[in-house]
Design a protein around this motif. Structure first.
Motif, PDB file in Angstrom:
ATOM      1  N   LYS A 169       0.830  -1.194   0.000  1.00 51.68           N
ATOM      2  CA  LYS A 169       0.000   0.000   0.000  1.00 51.68           C
ATOM      3  C   LYS A 169       0.870   1.251   0.000  1.00 51.68           C
ATOM      4  CE  LYS A 169      -3.748  -2.237   2.597  1.00 51.68           C
ATOM      5  NZ  LYS A 169      -4.600  -2.156   3.818  1.00 51.68           N
ATOM      6  N   ARG A 170       0.270   2.365  -0.366  1.00 49.53           N
ATOM      7  CA  ARG A 170       0.969   3.637  -0.345  1.00 49.53           C
ATOM      8  C   ARG A 170       0.365   4.535   0.722  1.00 49.53           C
ATOM      9  NH1 ARG A 170       1.639   4.793  -6.832  1.00 49.53           N
ATOM     10  NH2 ARG A 170       3.210   3.174  -7.203  1.00 49.53           N
ATOM     11  N   TYR A 171       1.231   5.266   1.392  1.00 48.58           N
ATOM     12  CA  TYR A 171       0.825   6.114   2.506  1.00 48.58           C
ATOM     13  C   TYR A 171       1.296   7.538   2.243  1.00 48.58           C
ATOM     14  CZ  TYR A 171       0.157   1.596   4.794  1.00 48.58           C
ATOM     15  OH  TYR A 171      -0.259   0.322   5.111  1.00 48.58           O
ATOM     16  N   ILE A 172       0.422   8.512   2.477  1.00 50.20           N
ATOM     17  CA  ILE A 172       0.758   9.913   2.267  1.00 50.20           C
ATOM     18  C   ILE A 172       1.452  10.472   3.506  1.00 50.20           C
ATOM     19  CG2 ILE A 172      -1.435  10.842   3.118  1.00 50.20           C
ATOM     20  CD1 ILE A 172      -1.257  12.875   0.775  1.00 50.20           C
ATOM     21  N   PHE A 173       2.378  11.417   3.294  1.00 50.62           N
ATOM     22  CA  PHE A 173       3.100  12.020   4.410  1.00 50.62           C
ATOM     23  C   PHE A 173       3.544  13.423   4.024  1.00 50.62           C
ATOM     24  CE2 PHE A 173       6.531  10.787   1.717  1.00 50.62           C
ATOM     25  CZ  PHE A 173       7.607  11.612   2.032  1.00 50.62           C
ATOM     26  N   SER A 174       3.951  14.189   5.029  1.00 52.71           N
ATOM     27  CA  SER A 174       4.552  15.507   4.824  1.00 52.71           C
ATOM     28  C   SER A 174       5.756  15.618   5.759  1.00 52.71           C
ATOM     29  CB  SER A 174       3.539  16.618   5.126  1.00 52.71           C
ATOM     30  OG  SER A 174       3.241  16.648   6.512  1.00 52.71           O
ATOM     31  N   ARG A 175       6.463  16.736   5.687  1.00 50.36           N
ATOM     32  CA  ARG A 175       7.643  16.884   6.542  1.00 50.36           C
ATOM     33  C   ARG A 175       7.259  16.952   8.014  1.00 50.36           C
ATOM     34  NH1 ARG A 175      12.405  17.276   4.093  1.00 50.36           N
ATOM     35  NH2 ARG A 175      13.358  17.717   6.100  1.00 50.36           N
ATOM     36  N   ALA A 176       6.013  17.326   8.299  1.00 50.12           N
ATOM     37  CA  ALA A 176       5.565  17.345   9.688  1.00 50.12           C
ATOM     38  C   ALA A 176       5.504  15.942  10.279  1.00 50.12           C
ATOM     39  CB  ALA A 176       4.187  18.004   9.784  1.00 50.12           C
ATOM     40  N   ASP A 177       5.467  14.921   9.410  1.00 49.54           N
ATOM     41  CA  ASP A 177       5.413  13.535   9.880  1.00 49.54           C
ATOM     42  C   ASP A 177       6.800  12.939  10.105  1.00 49.54           C
ATOM     43  OD1 ASP A 177       2.529  13.211   9.715  1.00 49.54           O
ATOM     44  OD2 ASP A 177       2.791  13.341   7.549  1.00 49.54           O
ATOM     45  N   LEU A 178       7.854  13.696   9.790  1.00 47.08           N
ATOM     46  CA  LEU A 178       9.216  13.199   9.999  1.00 47.08           C
ATOM     47  C   LEU A 178       9.620  13.403  11.456  1.00 47.08           C
ATOM     48  CD1 LEU A 178      10.977  14.665   6.818  1.00 47.08           C
ATOM     49  CD2 LEU A 178       9.756  12.497   7.057  1.00 47.08           C
ATOM     50  N   THR A 179      10.335  12.457  12.004  1.00 43.43           N
ATOM     51  CA  THR A 179      10.803  12.575  13.387  1.00 43.43           C
ATOM     52  C   THR A 179      12.205  13.163  13.454  1.00 43.43           C
ATOM     53  OG1 THR A 179      11.640  10.298  13.327  1.00 43.43           O
ATOM     54  CG2 THR A 179       9.393  10.632  14.127  1.00 43.43           C
ATOM     55  N   GLU A 180      12.827  13.365  12.304  1.00 42.29           N
ATOM     56  CA  GLU A 180      14.168  13.937  12.275  1.00 42.29           C
ATOM     57  C   GLU A 180      14.345  14.693  10.963  1.00 42.29           C
ATOM     58  OE1 GLU A 180      16.466   9.971  10.549  1.00 42.29           O
ATOM     59  OE2 GLU A 180      16.464  10.392  12.704  1.00 42.29           O
ATOM     60  N   ASP A 181      15.262  15.653  10.943  1.00 42.10           N
ATOM     61  CA  ASP A 181      15.531  16.420   9.737  1.00 42.10           C
ATOM     62  C   ASP A 181      16.387  15.582   8.795  1.00 42.10           C
ATOM     63  OD1 ASP A 181      15.682  18.435   7.931  1.00 42.10           O
ATOM     64  OD2 ASP A 181      17.271  19.548   8.955  1.00 42.10           O
ATOM     65  N   MET A 182      15.871  15.327   7.609  1.00 44.02           N
ATOM     66  CA  MET A 182      16.609  14.487   6.669  1.00 44.02           C
ATOM     67  C   MET A 182      16.226  14.850   5.250  1.00 44.02           C
ATOM     68  SD  MET A 182      14.570  10.903   7.273  1.00 44.02           S
ATOM     69  CE  MET A 182      12.823  10.732   6.895  1.00 44.02           C
ATOM     70  N   ASN A 183      17.126  14.547   4.327  1.00 47.78           N
ATOM     71  CA  ASN A 183      16.846  14.736   2.915  1.00 47.78           C
ATOM     72  C   ASN A 183      15.868  13.667   2.452  1.00 47.78           C
ATOM     73  OD1 ASN A 183      18.658  16.847   2.868  1.00 47.78           O
ATOM     74  ND2 ASN A 183      20.353  15.577   2.146  1.00 47.78           N
ATOM     75  N   ILE A 184      14.939  14.050   1.602  1.00 50.08           N
ATOM     76  CA  ILE A 184      13.929  13.112   1.112  1.00 50.08           C
ATOM     77  C   ILE A 184      14.186  12.859  -0.365  1.00 50.08           C
ATOM     78  CG2 ILE A 184      11.470  12.656   0.835  1.00 50.08           C
ATOM     79  CD1 ILE A 184      10.941  14.643   3.056  1.00 50.08           C
ATOM     80  N   ALA A 185      14.378  11.625  -0.734  1.00 47.37           N
ATOM     81  CA  ALA A 185      14.634  11.269  -2.124  1.00 47.37           C
ATOM     82  C   ALA A 185      13.796  10.058  -2.504  1.00 47.37           C
ATOM     83  CB  ALA A 185      16.119  10.950  -2.344  1.00 47.37           C
ATOM     84  N   ARG A 186      13.416   9.992  -3.740  1.00 48.46           N
ATOM     85  CA  ARG A 186      12.656   8.846  -4.245  1.00 48.46           C
ATOM     86  C   ARG A 186      13.452   7.561  -4.045  1.00 48.46           C
ATOM     87  NH1 ARG A 186       8.526   7.763  -8.064  1.00 48.46           N
ATOM     88  NH2 ARG A 186       8.857   5.799  -9.193  1.00 48.46           N
ATOM     89  N   GLY A 187      12.792   6.535  -3.489  1.00 48.87           N
ATOM     90  CA  GLY A 187      13.441   5.262  -3.252  1.00 48.87           C
ATOM     91  C   GLY A 187      14.158   5.171  -1.922  1.00 48.87           C
ATOM     92  N   MET A 188      14.138   6.256  -1.149  1.00 51.15           N
ATOM     93  CA  MET A 188      14.821   6.255   0.142  1.00 51.15           C
ATOM     94  C   MET A 188      14.141   5.287   1.105  1.00 51.15           C
ATOM     95  SD  MET A 188      15.281   9.511   2.657  1.00 51.15           S
ATOM     96  CE  MET A 188      16.084   9.353   4.250  1.00 51.15           C
TER      97      MET A 188
END
Length: 208
Positions: free
Chosen positions: A23-42
């Motif tokens: 399944k696919r799940y939607i998210f935003s940066r507010a859902d991150l628990t740490e500051d990190m770069n976001i890249a496809r396939g990460m």
């Protein structure tokens, strides 16, 4: 749950994670628990919740599968970070940058941020117009001119197109056709349709 970033739109601050459950799940940066770069396939780990991903953290890469690893595909895509946006930034972007964008998507945060600040500016300019009219006409005699409402009227004219566009993008985000925006301007159903469109969760898949 483990998964991998399938897509992330830095401008609109939303993306999708492909979970190991298929399944696919939607998210935003507010859902991150740490500051990190976001890249496809990460590779990431997250807590699933009714189609959304929370507590997203970076995970160690796993061995490639038979159909090709998501991590390898991610190296081809973008690898830049995006700063989280506040409500005022969402409002300005919808008003200035996306004022004629009828093909994208708008998450609930962007939708409500726009109309929150639209209401604040609307009331503030209307009140300013009343005070300015009183100052010109004299507080004892009451307002005898409407010149103070010119900024208010200009704002309303400028915001008409962006306000329609953000509703259309919200409809796309919940999996509906943008033509349903007409319901928001019907006398009987307008307020109910507006509230329902603003509260429904984001849906996956391409825009209709």
């Amino acid at each position: 749950m483990r998964g991998a970033v399938f897509h992330y739109d830095a401008d609109h601050d939303y993306g999708y994670i492909s979970g190991v459950d298929g399944k696919r799940y939607i998210f935003s940066r507010a859902d991150l628990t740490e500051d990190m770069n976001i890249a496809r396939g990460m590779p990431v780990e997250f807590t699933p919740d009714d189609g959304t991903a929370h507590d997203v953290i970076a995970a160690k890469p796993t061995a490639p599968s038979l159909d090709g690893s998501l991590q390898q595909r991610g190296r081809i895509a973008e690898n830049h970070s995006a700063r989280p946006m506040g409500l005022w930034a969402y409002f300005l972007r919808a008003l200035i940058d996306d004022y004629r964008n009828f093909s994208g998507r708008a998450r609930r945060k962007e939708f409500w941020a726009f109309y929150l600040w639209f209401s604040v500016v609307f009331v503030a300019l209307f009140g300013f117009g009343i005070l300015l009219n009183l100052a010109i006409s004299g507080f004892d005699d009451g307002p005898t001119t409407s010149i103070g409402h010119i900024p208010f009227l200009l704002f309303v004219l400028i915001a008409i197109l962006p306000s329609i566009a953000v509703v259309v993008r919200r409809l796309h985000d919940i999996g509906l056709t943008g033509w349903l925006v007409l319901l928001c301007y019907t006398p009987a159903l307008g307020a109910v349709a507006f509230l329902v469109f603003g509260l429904l969760p984001s849906q996956f898949g391409k825009n209709r």
